[in-house]
Each structure stands twice: as C-alpha cells, then as structure tokens.
Design a protein around this motif. Structure first.
Motif, short mmCIF file in Angstrom:
data_model
loop_
_atom_site.label_atom_id
_atom_site.label_comp_id
_atom_site.label_asym_id
_atom_site.label_seq_id
_atom_site.Cartn_x
_atom_site.Cartn_y
_atom_site.Cartn_z
N ALA A 1 -65.66 8.99 34.53
CA ALA A 1 -66.28 9.88 35.52
C ALA A 1 -66.09 9.34 36.93
CB ALA A 1 -67.76 10.05 35.21
N ALA A 2 -66.23 8.04 37.10
CA ALA A 2 -66.03 7.44 38.43
C ALA A 2 -64.58 7.60 38.88
CB ALA A 2 -66.43 5.97 38.39
N ALA A 3 -63.65 7.39 37.95
CA ALA A 3 -62.24 7.52 38.31
C ALA A 3 -61.87 8.95 38.67
CB ALA A 3 -61.37 7.02 37.15
N ALA A 4 -62.56 9.91 38.04
CA ALA A 4 -62.25 11.32 38.25
C ALA A 4 -63.13 11.97 39.32
CB ALA A 4 -62.41 12.09 36.94
N ALA A 5 -63.89 11.19 40.06
CA ALA A 5 -64.83 11.76 41.05
C ALA A 5 -64.16 12.73 42.01
CB ALA A 5 -65.53 10.64 41.81
N PRO A 6 -62.97 12.45 42.55
CA PRO A 6 -62.35 13.45 43.44
C PRO A 6 -62.08 14.78 42.75
CG PRO A 6 -61.31 11.29 43.72
CD PRO A 6 -62.20 11.19 42.51
N LYS A 7 -61.68 14.75 41.47
CA LYS A 7 -61.45 16.00 40.73
C LYS A 7 -62.75 16.76 40.54
CE LYS A 7 -57.48 14.41 37.99
NZ LYS A 7 -56.99 14.18 36.61
N VAL A 8 -63.83 16.04 40.27
CA VAL A 8 -65.12 16.68 40.07
C VAL A 8 -65.59 17.32 41.38
CG1 VAL A 8 -67.54 16.31 39.47
CG2 VAL A 8 -65.73 15.17 38.15
N ASP A 9 -65.47 16.59 42.47
CA ASP A 9 -65.86 17.15 43.77
C ASP A 9 -65.05 18.40 44.11
OD1 ASP A 9 -67.73 15.15 44.11
OD2 ASP A 9 -66.42 13.89 45.36
N ALA A 10 -63.79 18.40 43.72
CA ALA A 10 -62.92 19.53 44.03
C ALA A 10 -63.34 20.81 43.31
CB ALA A 10 -61.47 19.19 43.68
N VAL A 11 -64.07 20.67 42.19
CA VAL A 11 -64.53 21.86 41.46
C VAL A 11 -65.41 22.72 42.35
CG1 VAL A 11 -65.86 22.67 39.48
CG2 VAL A 11 -64.35 20.67 39.24
N TYR A 12 -66.29 22.08 43.11
CA TYR A 12 -67.20 22.83 43.99
C TYR A 12 -66.43 23.52 45.11
CZ TYR A 12 -70.73 20.16 41.51
OH TYR A 12 -71.52 19.62 40.52
N GLU A 13 -65.41 22.85 45.63
CA GLU A 13 -64.57 23.48 46.66
C GLU A 13 -63.86 24.71 46.10
OE1 GLU A 13 -64.20 22.48 49.79
OE2 GLU A 13 -65.10 20.47 49.81
N SER A 14 -63.37 24.60 44.87
CA SER A 14 -62.63 25.71 44.27
C SER A 14 -63.54 26.91 44.03
CB SER A 14 -62.00 25.26 42.95
OG SER A 14 -61.04 24.24 43.18
N ILE A 15 -64.72 26.67 43.48
CA ILE A 15 -65.65 27.77 43.23
C ILE A 15 -66.06 28.42 44.55
CG2 ILE A 15 -67.95 28.35 42.37
CD1 ILE A 15 -67.52 26.14 40.24
N ALA A 16 -66.28 27.60 45.57
CA ALA A 16 -66.65 28.15 46.88
C ALA A 16 -65.56 29.08 47.41
CB ALA A 16 -66.92 27.01 47.86
N ARG A 17 -64.29 28.70 47.25
CA ARG A 17 -63.19 29.57 47.67
C ARG A 17 -63.18 30.85 46.85
NH1 ARG A 17 -60.24 24.83 47.47
NH2 ARG A 17 -59.08 25.53 45.64
N LEU A 18 -63.46 30.74 45.57
CA LEU A 18 -63.41 31.90 44.68
C LEU A 18 -64.42 32.97 45.07
CD1 LEU A 18 -62.34 33.12 41.94
CD2 LEU A 18 -64.32 32.01 40.88
N ILE A 19 -65.65 32.56 45.41
CA ILE A 19 -66.71 33.54 45.64
C ILE A 19 -67.15 33.64 47.10
CG2 ILE A 19 -67.54 33.36 43.27
CD1 ILE A 19 -69.91 31.69 44.35
N GLY A 20 -66.49 32.91 48.00
CA GLY A 20 -66.75 33.09 49.42
C GLY A 20 -68.03 32.43 49.93
N CYS A 21 -68.33 31.25 49.40
CA CYS A 21 -69.53 30.54 49.88
C CYS A 21 -69.14 29.14 50.31
CB CYS A 21 -70.59 30.50 48.78
SG CYS A 21 -70.18 29.45 47.37
N ARG A 22 -70.14 28.27 50.50
CA ARG A 22 -69.89 26.87 50.86
C ARG A 22 -70.14 25.99 49.64
NH1 ARG A 22 -73.90 27.07 55.92
NH2 ARG A 22 -75.01 28.30 54.33
N PRO A 23 -69.43 24.87 49.53
CA PRO A 23 -69.56 24.03 48.33
C PRO A 23 -70.98 23.58 48.03
CG PRO A 23 -67.62 23.38 49.58
CD PRO A 23 -68.34 24.38 50.42
N HIS A 24 -71.79 23.33 49.07
CA HIS A 24 -73.16 22.86 48.81
C HIS A 24 -74.08 23.98 48.30
CE1 HIS A 24 -73.69 24.27 53.04
NE2 HIS A 24 -74.88 24.62 52.60
N GLU A 25 -73.55 25.21 48.25
CA GLU A 25 -74.32 26.33 47.69
C GLU A 25 -74.00 26.57 46.22
OE1 GLU A 25 -75.01 29.29 51.47
OE2 GLU A 25 -72.93 29.12 50.74
N VAL A 26 -73.25 25.67 45.60
CA VAL A 26 -72.79 25.82 44.22
C VAL A 26 -73.39 24.75 43.33
CG1 VAL A 26 -70.77 25.75 42.70
CG2 VAL A 26 -70.61 26.89 44.94
N ALA A 27 -73.89 25.15 42.18
CA ALA A 27 -74.28 24.24 41.10
C ALA A 27 -73.40 24.55 39.90
CB ALA A 27 -75.75 24.42 40.74
N VAL A 28 -72.91 23.51 39.23
CA VAL A 28 -72.12 23.68 38.02
C VAL A 28 -73.00 23.29 36.84
CG1 VAL A 28 -70.04 23.00 36.76
CG2 VAL A 28 -69.97 23.24 39.26
#
Length: 394
Positions: free
Chosen positions: A55-82
């Motif tokens: 999980a520590a090694a993959a932290a950048p990939k995990v953080d990128a999930v929020y960026e991707s969802i934000a792009r998908l639905i037109g919001c900001r990453p801190h407005e997303v919970a997975v």
C-alpha cells in the motif's frame, strides 16, 4: 462530435467477449484487460512485499484514483470518498442527514429497494415522512409535481438517476435546478448511469452522488464512490467513524477530517481500489460521449428488434432512454426466460417487483427481463438474443 468507439479494439481488450454474449452490464460489466492487470499486479505486490508495504509503495496510484473520479464527474478530489460499493456510498450520505418529526423526504417511483428500505427505517426512527413524486406522462419523475411539493419541510430529495428495472433516465439536471433554488439537499443514486452516460455534478446540481465500479465503469466488484459537495460535507457526520475518518485528539475528544474521506474507513481493498481508478481512466480514454452514443444506438436497435417479436413487450418508459432494455414474454415468467437465455450462452438478468415496488408494483409487473448493452457489444449479439427468443417460442 465524439470519435466512434473502435469496437474491434474494445473486444480485443475484453477477454470475456470470446466466451459469452454479455448483456448484463447493468449487473456487472466485463472487465477490460488493463483493469484485470492492475488488480492482479497489486495482489502480487502484496504477496511479495506484504499488504502494508505494498500500500505504501502504491500510494501515488491510490491518490490518482481520486483525481480520476473527480475528472469523471466534474468535482474536486477532496469531494470524493472511495468505498466498498454504491449501497455503502449512498447509505453513508443518507444516514449522515438529520431528520425529525414532520420532516419530508421526496423520492421517485423508480427508486431502488435498498434506498426505500433505508427511508422506511429512518422514518420509523425519527417520525419523518416519505413522499413519492408522481411520474409525468412519459413515465419519468414529474418535475412539475416535484416543484409543487418542495417547501420548508422537505429536508432531502433522493432520486435514482437510472433505475435498475428500466431504461428510463430521470431528469436529474431539472431536479437539481429546483433543489438548488429551494435550498434542499439532493442525493442522486447514479449507480446505473455513471460509465454509460455523461454525469457532471456541477451541471446536474446534486449535493451528493453515489456510484459503483462494477457496472458500466467496468471496474472490480466491491468498489464504489461517493461525491459530497464541499459546501455540505462539514455539516454531515457519518453514521460511523474510525481512525481514518477522524483523529482521536485526547482522551475524550476527536476531530472528523474535513473532506469527503470522512465517509471512508481505514481498511480497504487496495487492489480493487487501484483497479477502479484504472477503469475510470479507461472509460475517459474512450470518451464518455462516445460511449453514450454507442450504447444508446445499440439499445435503440435492441428495443426495435424486440418490438417485432410476437408475444414480447418492451417495458421501458421515459422520454430519454439508455442502455438498459427491459421486456416480458407473454405466458413465460421472467426467470424462465433468463434461464433459457443463459443456457444459450447469453447473459441477462431479472428485475423483480421486490426491487422496485413503487414502479413495477404499480404496473402489475412481477418481474422483467433486463438486457443491458455496452459499447463492446455488437449488432450480431443483439441478433443472437432476438433469434434465441424467437426460436424458443416456436
């Protein structure tokens, strides 16, 4: 104009296409190879390094999930919970709302059973009332009736965008316009719409949105996400907290984190979470508008061909229709039709009245067969479905 989907490439990327006619995308779509690879790669990393270390090694990939969802639905990453699934996402938002005696919750006839059960539980606990907004002449939520009902006693409007039992697309943006003007929170269940239709929370005007990974996004099962507007999030206390959602500040106090991740918990399936992000990126690479165009065209073809079969009735309602196509066969229970199609290698599903009593119950439909297309499906697969249905009746 969107660039048309390269169907041959989409099918090449989808191993399952070689073995089955998959028309159950509203249940769980076939995952593309990049999603499979991402999930398997992380599981292998866990096996080599250990779960925490992976999980520590993959932290950048995990953080990128929020960026991707934000792009998908037109919001900001801190407005997303997975979270684990769309039901958990919806529940975390709904149960964070506060209701009291006489408060009113407005919903639609298309609402899904899990949501209505939650309404009933909260109404029983708090004395709040549930009101079902009328349908209009097209079978979708009546915007006029919603406007008539909105007043100071309404504390929430909760609507399913695309129901489980129909190809209907409810007029979400028109609902959002009314709720914004009335100052009433709007919770949109987008479980069946995200991934097959463009969904932008700013354009819709919803305050909360729940969605899943396994359906039209083509992500892993056991994944979902919740959007909560930054304007609303700090007024909502999740129904349960842990050391991820909040910080234990001293022996008697805690602070809830300020972003939407207050609706998450500490333990998560990192492989699936990373896979969800890859699925979102994969959909964005195709283009959601191109996906919608392809899905809508296939569904229109399917409805037309089904409508030509004697003894078969297409049951979809609504001014706007999507990739879910529902039908009944005279004298044959929906579950039997489903089984016969499955025996022929065609995946469909059944939506029963127990999942949608407000709608199917009012229409005296005990169940419908649901065939849901995606952009990797073909005209030939639709022909196969219709030929199988026709041959079974001769």
């Amino acid at each position: 104009m969107p660039i048309p989907v390269d169907v041959a490439r989409a099918r090449h990327d989808t191993p399952g296409c070689s073995g089955v006619v998959h028309l159950n995308n509203a249940g769980a779509a076939l995952a593309p190879a990049p999603v499979l690879d991402a999930v398997i790669d992380h599981l292998q990393l866990e096996a080599r390094l250990g779960g925490y270390e992976a999980a520590a090694a993959a932290a950048p990939k995990v953080d990128a999930v929020y960026e991707s969802i934000a792009r998908l639905i037109g919001c900001r990453p801190h407005e997303v919970a997975v979270v684990e699934n769309a039901t958990r996402a919806w529940d975390m938002a709904f149960y964070a709302m506060r209701f009291g005696p006489g408060d009113r919750i407005l919903t639609s006839r298309a609402e899904y059973a899990s949501n209505v059960i939650a309404f009933l539980q909260v109404a029983r606990r708090t004395g709040a009332h549930i009101e079902v907004v009328d349908d209009d002449e097209h079978g979708q939520l009546s915007v006029k009736d919603l406007e008539r009902r909105l007043d100071d006693d309404v504390k929430l409007v909760a609507v399913t965008h695309v129901p489980t039992q129909s190809g209907l697309v409810n007029p979400a943006a028109e609902i959002g316009r009314l709720t914004r003007a009335a100052g009433v929170p709007f919770l949109l269940d987008a479980c069946q719409s995200v991934g097959q239709l463009p969904v932008n929370v700013q354009e819709i005007g919803c305050d909360m949105l729940s969605a899943t990974g396994r359906k039209f996004l083509r992500g892993p099962r056991g994944t979902g996400f919740l959007y909560v507007s930054g304007r609303l999030v700090e007024t909502m206390e999740p129904p349960f907290l842990d050391l991820h959602a909040a910080t234990w500040t001293d022996a008697q106090t805690y602070d809830i984190r300020p972003d939407a991740r207050r609706f998450e918990n500490w333990e998560t399936n990192y492989a699936a979470k990373i896979g969800l992000g890859v699925a979102v990126d994969y959909a964005l690479d195709w283009g959601i508008e191109a996906i919608e165009e392809r899905v809508t065209a296939l569904a229109t073809r399917l409805r037309h061909q089904l409508g030509q079969l004697p003894g078969l009735t297409v049951q979809d309602r609504g001014r706007r229709l999507c990739g879910i196509v529902t039908f009944t066969v005279d004298g044959v229970p929906a579950v039997d039709v489903h089984r016969r199609l499955a025996a022929a290698g065609i995946n469909t599903s059944v939506s029963a009245v127990t999942s949608a009593r407000y709608d199917l119950g009012a229409r005296n439909l005990p169940a419908v067969v649901r065939a849901s297309v995606h952009y990797y499906n073909t005209d030939e697969e639709i022909d196969t479905l219709c030929a199988t249905l026709s041959s079974r009746r001769t």
